[in-house]
Write a protein that holds these residues in place. Structure first.
Motif, mmCIF file in Angstrom:
data_model
loop_
_atom_site.group_PDB
_atom_site.id
_atom_site.type_symbol
_atom_site.label_atom_id
_atom_site.label_comp_id
_atom_site.label_asym_id
_atom_site.label_seq_id
_atom_site.Cartn_x
_atom_site.Cartn_y
_atom_site.Cartn_z
ATOM 1 N N MET A 1 -2.899 -10.384 -9.161
ATOM 2 C CA MET A 1 -1.912 -10.997 -8.960
ATOM 3 C C MET A 1 -1.158 -9.838 -8.726
ATOM 4 S SD MET A 1 0.805 -11.994 -12.091
ATOM 5 C CE MET A 1 2.351 -12.606 -11.812
ATOM 6 N N ARG A 2 -0.290 -10.264 -7.104
ATOM 7 C CA ARG A 2 0.462 -9.309 -6.712
ATOM 8 C C ARG A 2 1.912 -9.394 -6.724
ATOM 9 N NH1 ARG A 2 -2.551 -8.064 -2.248
ATOM 10 N NH2 ARG A 2 -1.375 -8.440 -0.404
ATOM 11 N N SER A 3 2.437 -7.622 -7.159
ATOM 12 C CA SER A 3 3.604 -7.844 -7.445
ATOM 13 C C SER A 3 5.167 -7.933 -6.717
ATOM 14 C CB SER A 3 3.183 -6.345 -7.496
ATOM 15 O OG SER A 3 4.030 -5.924 -6.066
ATOM 16 N N LYS A 4 6.181 -8.373 -7.325
ATOM 17 C CA LYS A 4 6.811 -9.383 -6.055
ATOM 18 C C LYS A 4 7.290 -8.063 -5.503
ATOM 19 C CE LYS A 4 11.685 -10.409 -8.367
ATOM 20 N NZ LYS A 4 12.790 -10.207 -9.077
ATOM 21 N N LYS A 5 7.806 -6.621 -5.701
ATOM 22 C CA LYS A 5 7.602 -6.219 -4.220
ATOM 23 C C LYS A 5 6.813 -6.150 -2.971
ATOM 24 C CE LYS A 5 10.288 -2.584 -5.868
ATOM 25 N NZ LYS A 5 10.743 -1.063 -6.248
ATOM 26 N N THR A 6 5.445 -7.009 -2.999
ATOM 27 C CA THR A 6 4.645 -7.007 -2.105
ATOM 28 C C THR A 6 4.824 -8.795 -2.008
ATOM 29 O OG1 THR A 6 2.776 -6.040 -3.316
ATOM 30 C CG2 THR A 6 1.921 -7.518 -1.713
ATOM 31 N N ILE A 7 5.089 -9.622 -2.624
ATOM 32 C CA ILE A 7 5.436 -10.481 -2.174
ATOM 33 C C ILE A 7 6.885 -10.961 -1.208
ATOM 34 C CG2 ILE A 7 6.202 -13.397 -3.270
ATOM 35 C CD1 ILE A 7 4.040 -12.346 -5.774
ATOM 36 N N GLN A 8 7.520 -9.781 -1.823
ATOM 37 C CA GLN A 8 8.850 -10.016 -0.824
ATOM 38 C C GLN A 8 8.517 -10.017 0.069
ATOM 39 O OE1 GLN A 8 11.285 -7.434 -3.747
ATOM 40 N NE2 GLN A 8 12.352 -9.718 -4.558
ATOM 41 N N LEU A 9 8.038 -8.424 0.604
ATOM 42 C CA LEU A 9 7.880 -7.886 1.398
ATOM 43 C C LEU A 9 7.291 -8.887 2.436
ATOM 44 C CD1 LEU A 9 7.343 -5.408 3.795
ATOM 45 C CD2 LEU A 9 5.148 -4.973 2.983
ATOM 46 N N ALA A 10 6.043 -9.633 2.182
ATOM 47 C CA ALA A 10 5.351 -11.017 2.605
ATOM 48 C C ALA A 10 6.196 -11.865 3.670
ATOM 49 C CB ALA A 10 4.622 -11.694 1.791
ATOM 50 N N THR A 11 7.831 -12.656 2.334
ATOM 51 C CA THR A 11 8.289 -13.316 2.289
ATOM 52 C C THR A 11 9.491 -12.832 3.640
ATOM 53 O OG1 THR A 11 7.985 -13.997 0.918
ATOM 54 C CG2 THR A 11 10.163 -14.467 1.626
ATOM 55 N N ILE A 12 9.695 -11.785 3.286
ATOM 56 C CA ILE A 12 9.986 -11.114 4.812
ATOM 57 C C ILE A 12 9.724 -10.847 6.080
ATOM 58 C CG2 ILE A 12 11.901 -8.908 5.472
ATOM 59 C CD1 ILE A 12 12.124 -8.164 2.237
ATOM 60 N N THR A 13 9.111 -10.039 5.846
ATOM 61 C CA THR A 13 8.075 -10.142 7.396
ATOM 62 C C THR A 13 7.101 -11.070 7.725
ATOM 63 O OG1 THR A 13 7.042 -8.017 6.404
ATOM 64 C CG2 THR A 13 5.395 -8.522 7.886
ATOM 65 N N LEU A 14 7.449 -12.644 7.233
ATOM 66 C CA LEU A 14 7.353 -13.682 7.558
ATOM 67 C C LEU A 14 8.748 -14.083 8.411
ATOM 68 C CD1 LEU A 14 5.228 -16.498 7.958
ATOM 69 C CD2 LEU A 14 5.815 -17.044 5.643
ATOM 70 N N ASP A 15 9.859 -14.212 7.538
ATOM 71 C CA ASP A 15 11.040 -14.368 7.854
ATOM 72 C C ASP A 15 10.835 -13.714 9.854
ATOM 73 O OD1 ASP A 15 13.433 -16.263 8.012
ATOM 74 O OD2 ASP A 15 14.091 -14.044 8.070
#
Length: 77
Positions: A1-15
Motif C-alpha cells: 500500500m502506498r503512503s498518502k504522500k506518495t499518492i499526492q506526489l503522483a497526483t501533483i506530478t501527473l497534473d
C-alpha cells in the motif's frame, strides 16, 4: 500500500505532466531527465502514477516544477 504522500506526489506530478506547455514533448523530457518516452507516454495516457517508482516521480516532478521536492535539496548542506 502506498503512503498518502506518495499518492499526492503522483497526483501533483501527473497534473504537471498533463498541463505542461505543449511544446515540451515527451522526447524532450526524456532527453533532459533520462526517463523513457514509453514511461512518460504510459503515465500520460493512463494516469497510473501510483504504480511508478518514487524516484521516477520525484525526477519528473522536479523537472516539470523547476524545484526540488525536498527543500533541503535546494543547496542547503
Amino acid at each position: 500500500m502506498r503512503s498518502k504522500k506518495t499518492i499526492q506526489l503522483a497526483t501533483i506530478t501527473l497534473d504537471l505532466l498533463r498541463n505542461r506547455r505543449r511544446t515540451l514533448t515527451y522526447e524532450q523530457i526524456s532527453n533532459d531527465t533520462g526517463l523513457t518516452v514509453s514511461f512518460l507516454q504510459s503515465l500520460g495516457a493512463t494516469g497510473d502514477g501510483e504504480h511508478a517508482s518514487v524516484s521516477r516521480m520525484q525526477k519528473l516532478y522536479e523537472y516539470l516544477s523547476g524545484k526540488p521536492l525536498f527543500q533541503n535539496d535546494a543547496g542547503n548542506s
